[in-house]
Write an enzyme that holds these catalytic residues in place. Structure first.
Site, short mmCIF file in Angstrom:
data_model
loop_
_atom_site.label_atom_id
_atom_site.label_comp_id
_atom_site.label_asym_id
_atom_site.label_seq_id
_atom_site.Cartn_x
_atom_site.Cartn_y
_atom_site.Cartn_z
N LYS A 22 0.51 -1.07 -0.03
CA LYS A 22 -0.02 0.08 0.26
C LYS A 22 0.85 1.40 -0.14
O LYS A 22 0.49 2.46 -0.96
CB LYS A 22 -0.55 0.11 1.52
CG LYS A 22 -1.68 1.48 1.74
CD LYS A 22 -1.78 1.37 2.40
CE LYS A 22 -1.38 1.20 4.11
NZ LYS A 22 -1.50 3.05 4.80
N ASN A 23 2.17 1.78 1.00
CA ASN A 23 2.25 2.72 0.84
C ASN A 23 3.86 2.86 0.33
O ASN A 23 4.44 4.03 0.18
CB ASN A 23 3.18 2.74 2.29
CG ASN A 23 3.13 2.72 3.84
OD1 ASN A 23 1.45 3.32 3.42
ND2 ASN A 23 2.67 2.58 4.77
N ARG A 93 -3.13 10.23 5.90
CA ARG A 93 -1.69 10.66 5.46
C ARG A 93 -1.58 10.67 4.24
O ARG A 93 -0.66 11.75 3.70
CB ARG A 93 -1.41 10.16 6.22
CG ARG A 93 0.14 10.23 6.60
CD ARG A 93 0.27 11.36 7.61
NE ARG A 93 1.73 12.13 8.34
CZ ARG A 93 2.33 13.15 8.40
NH1 ARG A 93 1.56 13.83 9.55
NH2 ARG A 93 3.05 13.74 8.25
N CYS A 117 -3.81 8.00 10.64
CA CYS A 117 -4.19 6.73 11.55
C CYS A 117 -4.09 7.23 12.78
O CYS A 117 -3.06 8.69 12.33
CB CYS A 117 -2.93 5.56 11.39
SG CYS A 117 -3.57 4.28 9.97
N ARG A 122 2.01 13.51 14.29
CA ARG A 122 1.58 13.59 13.26
C ARG A 122 2.19 15.03 12.40
O ARG A 122 1.16 15.25 11.52
CB ARG A 122 0.80 12.66 12.34
CG ARG A 122 0.82 11.02 12.67
CD ARG A 122 0.20 10.14 12.50
NE ARG A 122 0.70 9.48 10.97
CZ ARG A 122 0.22 8.79 10.31
NH1 ARG A 122 -0.72 7.69 10.35
NH2 ARG A 122 1.22 7.68 9.11
N PRO A 123 2.98 16.16 12.81
CA PRO A 123 3.44 17.52 12.45
C PRO A 123 3.69 17.08 11.09
O PRO A 123 3.65 15.91 9.91
CB PRO A 123 4.89 18.04 13.03
CG PRO A 123 4.79 16.88 13.34
CD PRO A 123 3.94 14.80 13.11
N ASP A 305 4.74 -0.55 12.26
CA ASP A 305 4.05 -0.17 11.33
C ASP A 305 4.08 -2.61 11.95
O ASP A 305 2.35 -3.19 11.72
CB ASP A 305 3.73 -1.04 10.33
CG ASP A 305 3.35 0.63 9.62
OD1 ASP A 305 3.29 0.92 10.16
OD2 ASP A 305 3.85 0.72 8.99
N ARG A 398 -8.53 -0.02 4.59
CA ARG A 398 -7.44 0.53 4.69
C ARG A 398 -6.28 -0.27 3.99
O ARG A 398 -6.05 0.69 2.90
CB ARG A 398 -7.56 1.75 5.22
CG ARG A 398 -8.54 2.94 6.11
CD ARG A 398 -8.48 3.23 6.91
NE ARG A 398 -6.98 4.26 6.24
CZ ARG A 398 -6.18 5.19 7.38
NH1 ARG A 398 -6.97 4.94 8.40
NH2 ARG A 398 -4.91 5.44 6.44
N1 EPU Z 1 7.56 13.58 11.10
C1 EPU Z 1 7.63 15.28 11.80
N2 EPU Z 1 7.50 16.22 10.62
C2 EPU Z 1 7.06 15.55 9.73
C3 EPU Z 1 7.01 14.44 9.44
C4 EPU Z 1 6.98 13.50 10.11
O1 EPU Z 1 8.55 15.72 13.16
O2 EPU Z 1 6.78 16.68 8.61
C5 EPU Z 1 7.87 12.47 12.34
C6 EPU Z 1 6.34 12.16 12.84
O3 EPU Z 1 6.11 12.65 14.19
C7 EPU Z 1 7.26 10.34 13.40
C8 EPU Z 1 8.37 10.65 12.66
O4 EPU Z 1 8.83 11.36 11.74
O5 EPU Z 1 7.19 10.28 14.64
C9 EPU Z 1 8.39 9.35 11.49
O6 EPU Z 1 7.03 9.38 10.99
P1 EPU Z 1 7.26 9.06 9.13
O7 EPU Z 1 7.25 10.50 8.61
O8 EPU Z 1 8.11 8.53 8.56
O9 EPU Z 1 5.76 8.98 8.59
P2 EPU Z 1 4.29 9.07 7.67
O10 EPU Z 1 5.45 9.05 6.44
O11 EPU Z 1 3.78 10.11 8.33
C10 EPU Z 1 4.85 6.72 7.22
C11 EPU Z 1 3.72 5.64 6.99
C12 EPU Z 1 3.42 5.07 8.31
C13 EPU Z 1 4.10 4.10 8.71
C14 EPU Z 1 5.56 5.10 9.01
C15 EPU Z 1 6.83 4.68 9.85
C16 EPU Z 1 2.42 5.68 4.78
C17 EPU Z 1 1.44 6.94 3.77
N3 EPU Z 1 3.03 6.16 6.24
O12 EPU Z 1 3.89 6.81 7.30
O13 EPU Z 1 1.80 3.63 7.84
O14 EPU Z 1 4.37 3.68 9.78
O15 EPU Z 1 5.99 6.02 7.59
O16 EPU Z 1 7.00 3.66 9.40
O17 EPU Z 1 3.49 5.35 4.07
C18 EPU Z 1 0.88 2.20 7.78
O18 EPU Z 1 0.55 1.94 6.62
O19 EPU Z 1 -0.41 1.87 8.54
C19 EPU Z 1 0.56 3.69 8.37
C20 EPU Z 1 0.73 3.99 9.12
#
Ligand code: EPU
Length: 417
Positions: A22-23, A93, A117, A122-123, A305, A398
């Site tokens: 998915k991702n 997201r 989620c 999640r900033p 995850d 999802r």
């Molecule tokens: N973060 C910041 N600032 C930002 C973005 C992120 O501080 O602008 C922090 C987050 O708060 C967190 C850390 O960085 O503490 C890591 O978050 P990341 O940005 O890597 O997460 P994401 O890209 O939003 C993706 C996956 C998630 C998975 C995470 C970690 C997608 C769409 N989502 O999220 O998947 O948990 O990486 O591997 O690719 C899921 O599929 O169920 C899911 C939640």
């Protein structure tokens, strides 16, 4: 609203195939907006987040054809809006990934804070700072971000935190920026390398994806191309954990065991027999499991995850261990329901719990809070005594394609009503 009715306690046996990630597919759909030529995306999981993304792309003017199940063609000849639909964006997201191609194509974008989620704060500061560094103006008014950049210019971006979507989105934004962009402290997940390979196939010039340092030389435009979605390592990992926890014997096909090294080495320590081939994992559990500590970490560490599924396994294993969730501050609250099922869990702080096992879980009526915790409840229900009902199955849908049908084939007693 669909529900899953599950009767637990059965051993599972047979072969189960893993769908595309998915991702990874979500980001490929976003990347398809970078070019006005057709892009074919294969091995797409037919899950709700993909459907929402397709709706978002159609609203922006892209033409999307479903060539066959799991195969789509996206053609964004014209992009006729720079606004990401807030109603849909608040549901996932990954909608934030669309900001980069839209900015490249339209020079401006408007979007709400993305949803998805509820697992922590999640900033999106990494995205906003990144766009500013590439020359954009960022404003926030009445719940919407406005970003303007008639032209993007390459620069050095040093991420303060390792972010998967942040890395991918800035990589996409820089593909056609003027000059060189250097990204430091990048996430190294396989989905990022896969996205970079696809963008390069379309004419981009990206080096270093899959390492913490990525360099992008801006090009004038991208061609179309074909993206083959890599197997979903989280789905494969969840199934391997399920086999271990439920004392089962499964052959998990169409996966890449290399992407699951950290999980597989822990499962071996737990006492499960694992054999891997290039595209499959054979897993046999004797039911005698030894608990191990886990600490989530960016790739190639133990994925956040898989934290929830692994906690279910730990309720079935012998010993008292620590689960340390380092990525998200809200990703352990789902364990309250696991406790009500009979798990022996002590909350230490928002990032750490202790689990003491083994315990007999009892079936319950539950609400799926997010994709991965929903899957963990499903797994707990399959390991539990008696009947469980899982509500809000949308959350599981999802991320997992028709999971109940695939689990039925390996002997699970699960029904959707
Ligand atoms: N973060 C910041 N600032 C930002 C973005 C992120 O501080 O602008 C922090 C987050 O708060 C967190 C850390 O960085 O503490 C890591 O978050 P990341 O940005 O890597 O997460 P994401 O890209 O939003 C993706 C996956 C998630 C998975 C995470 C970690 C997608 C769409 N989502 O999220 O998947 O948990 O990486 O591997 O690719 C899921 O599929 O169920 C899911 C939640």
């Amino acid at each position: 609203m669909n529900q899953f009715i599950i009767r637990g306690g059965r051993k599972l046996k047979g072969v189960i195939e893993v769908r595309g990630a998915k991702n990874a597919a979500l980001k490929a759909f976003a990347a398809a907006l970078l070019t006005n030529k057709p892009v074919t995306i294969k091995n797409v999981p037919e899950v709700e987040d993909i459907k929402r993304t397709i709706e978002l792309l159609r609203r922006l003017g892209a033409e999307i054809k479903r060539l066959r199940p799991g195969e789509y063609q996206v053609t964004a000849r014209e992009v006729n809006s720079s606004v990401i639909d807030p109603g849909i964006a608040k549901r996932l997201r990954a909608s934030i990934s669309l900001t980069a191609p839209l900015l490249v194509r339209k020079g401006k974008i408007r979007f709400p804070h993305p949803g998805g989620c509820v697992i922590g704060e999640r900033p999106i500061d990494i995205f906003l700072d990144g766009y500013k560094a590439l020359g954009a103006k960022v404003q926030y008014k009445r719940g919407l971000y406005d970003i303007n950049a008639p032209k993007l210019k390459g620069d050095k971006l040093v991420f303060h935190t390792v972010s998967v979507t942040g890395t991918e989105t800035m990589m996409m934004a820089a593909t056609m920026a003027e000059g060189t962009t250097v990204l430091k402290n990048c996430a190294c997940e396989p989905e990022i390398e896969s996205l970079a390979e696809f963008l390069n196939q379309c004419g981009a010039n990206i080096k270093g994806a899959g390492t913490p340092y990525i360099t992008i030389e801006g090009v004038k435009k991208l061609r179309g191309g074909t993206y083959e979605t890599i197997p979903d390592r989280i789905e494969a990992g969840s199934l391997a954990i399920l086999a271990a926890a439920s004392n089962s014997n499964l052959l998990i096909k169409n996966c890449n065991p290399e992407h699951l090294d950290s999980l597989l080495s822990l499962l071996r320590k737990v006492g499960v027999s694992i054999k891997t081939n290039k595209n499959s994992i054979r897993i046999r559990s004797s039911g005698r499991l030894k608990a191990v500590h886990i600490k989530t970490h960016e790739y190639p560490g133990f994925p956040t995850d898989l934290q929830a599924p692994f906690c279910v396994l730990l309720t079935q294993a012998e010993g008292q261990v620590l689960v340390h969730e380092t990525i998200y501050e809200g990703r352990l609250s789902w364990t309250e329901e696991l406790k009500r099922m009979g798990a022996n869990i002590l909350n230490l702080d928002p990032h750490r719990i202790e689990i003491k096992g083994p315990t007999v879980l009892k079936g319950r009526n539950m609400e799926s809070p997010d994709i991965r915790a929903g899957m963990a409840y499903l797994m707990a229900a399959l390991c539990a005594k008696g009947k469980s009902v899982i509500n809000n199955v949308y959350q599981i849908d999802r991320g997992y394609e028709k999971i109940e049908e695939r689990l039925q084939k390996i002997g699970a007693d699960i029904k959707r009503i």
